[in-house]
Design a protein around this motif. Sequence first.
Motif, mmCIF file in Angstrom:
data_model
loop_
_atom_site.group_PDB
_atom_site.id
_atom_site.type_symbol
_atom_site.label_atom_id
_atom_site.label_comp_id
_atom_site.label_asym_id
_atom_site.label_seq_id
_atom_site.Cartn_x
_atom_site.Cartn_y
_atom_site.Cartn_z
ATOM 1 N N GLN A 179 -4.065 3.336 3.512
ATOM 2 C CA GLN A 179 -4.618 2.568 2.397
ATOM 3 C C GLN A 179 -4.988 1.173 2.867
ATOM 4 O O GLN A 179 -4.143 0.423 3.364
ATOM 5 N N PRO A 222 0.841 -1.209 0.000
ATOM 6 C CA PRO A 222 0.000 0.000 0.000
ATOM 7 C C PRO A 222 0.875 1.257 0.000
ATOM 8 O O PRO A 222 2.016 1.246 0.448
ATOM 9 N N THR A 270 -5.600 -3.248 -1.690
ATOM 10 C CA THR A 270 -4.465 -3.534 -2.556
ATOM 11 C C THR A 270 -4.802 -4.732 -3.425
ATOM 12 O O THR A 270 -5.927 -5.235 -3.390
#
Length: 617
Positions: free
Chosen positions: A295, A290, A298
């Motif tokens: 985040q 990420p 992925t």
Amino acid sequence: MSARTTLLLFLLVAALGAIILGIERYFPSAQELREIKRGPSRFEKEKVTRVEVLNADNTPLTLVRDGNAWQIEAPFKDLADPQKVAALILTLDGVEWIERIHREEFDNNEWKKTGLDTPLHKVRLLSGDTVVHECWFGSPAVIENSVYIGIPDAKTGENAWYLAKSGAPDVLQIPAASWRDPKLLRLPAEVITGITLTQASGQIVLARENEHAPWMLEKPLKTRGSKERITELLSTLLNIEITEAKDKAANGSGGSAKDDTAQTAPADEIKITIESKTRGKSYALSLKKPADAKQAITSATSAYRTSAFTVAAKNLLGLWVTPNALRDHLLAQIDGEKLEFITLTSKTHPEINLRNEGGSWFLQRHGKWDPANGERVARCLNALNTHEIIQFAADTAADLTPYGLADPFQTITWTPSREKPVKLMFGHNAESTQFFAKYEHEPFIYRIDASLLPSLPTDGIKWKGLGALRFTTFALRRISLAYGAIAPVVLDYNPVTAQWKATRGGRDVTEEIDRVKADQLAGNLARFTVQDWAADRSEALQALQNPFLTIQIVLGEPGRADGPVREVEIHFSPTQPNAETAFYYGQIKGDPDIFYMTRTALLQIVGESVFKAKPVK
């Protein structure tokens, strides 16, 4: 018989015949009643190894059990959601039979409404190559949650039709794509025995023998792993959810997860191999790194699944770890229940030896084994097990002198049952501003906080049990309490009659004593417990030359008024001469050790009546 009577009898017989025919036609037969009781579908759920579904639009759904996992065989190949498979088999087994129906009971239009000629779903369950159950699901019926079901008989070629309640149609309506296992890796954490993390910076290998054994860091260092941090790592891995699946070629993902022998990985990727000794399998997967900690989405591929996935999970970036992050940050992992011996050495005091016998600890002191302070032993082990390492100071050190470990100022060795002793050494730098620890047979040096050391006292007296005197009141013969030069109060006790007799200065004062307080005094002395033991005896011995209070106890054979006796004498003095202090020195005659007793605790033991001649406020 008249013609009219004959006609009536004929009509009655005809009506009775019609009723019988109707009953046979429209009411369940004996065999059908047995089927009603048994239900239209019964099979052994745990033996089902294959599920075949053909929908009305001729789209198939085929599920196959491979060991502990269910696989989707058609319309695509992938792992199946075990919860949905279990729900389908459970609802097929749990059909509630309402009634059996027959084709001739319906006209063509009504029969068409049942949907049994063009079923929405045809289902077959197999155990190996044997069909254990087959059924067709038609249209929903008027009764709530009911459906028309057909069960073909392979032997006769005929079909049995039913009106029944079943939740199976709801499960069968789930789109094929939703039968995919939403977990990237579905595996119980307890069966995992190995983890390999391969990234651009190198490879980390973790292993354990079984679910009860501790995690070990095998590579790049061979040392203990952190149970908590490895558990967090596994939690992240086992909770990665698939949000989208695509063909690997179409997705353009670098499907390198199969290459689990590589020592490194691209900078934006991590390769992970999970091993399970109990299942005899390994699972390799690959994840893109990420952009940052925020985040949560992925891409991923795996060697055990044919698709490429978009996945989501919390703390994905936490998978990119350093070896030190997975090392055990606690100084020790000691199972106190398995210990047999503990030995402490230091430059300032003689060696301390502790022995565990059936859960009770004993201290070797003055050539004999005395009860040890079990609470202090427990505090010591807890301090070692919970002490956080400040820094991994060195992984190898040719010269231990800078750490003070070439000649450690203190060591502690513990010996678990049927295992080799483990020796932990302590040192400090030349300025005594930093403290270090090292296991004798390991190369690693840990920087620790000096706050640990008070939990490992090097003076043997600190390990002595606080129960300074123990006896049963059935052995008690006499208690004598004397303040300085004042005539003592002598309490004679008859263990047979449990009666007290008191004298002061040769005068009988039995009628003046409080028998309840006398019993309390005997009980308190029978379990005499001190606050602590004194490390410095010089001042205490000086104070105890003129004791403030002397208690003499005469003990004999329990339950008998005659026989041999022994005397125990305890002296008490304030910690400052001629003062009413918060603490008192104490000593049992013949014992070289000095103890501390608080004024409050002393009052609780002997009772306030003892202090009438010289009250302690």
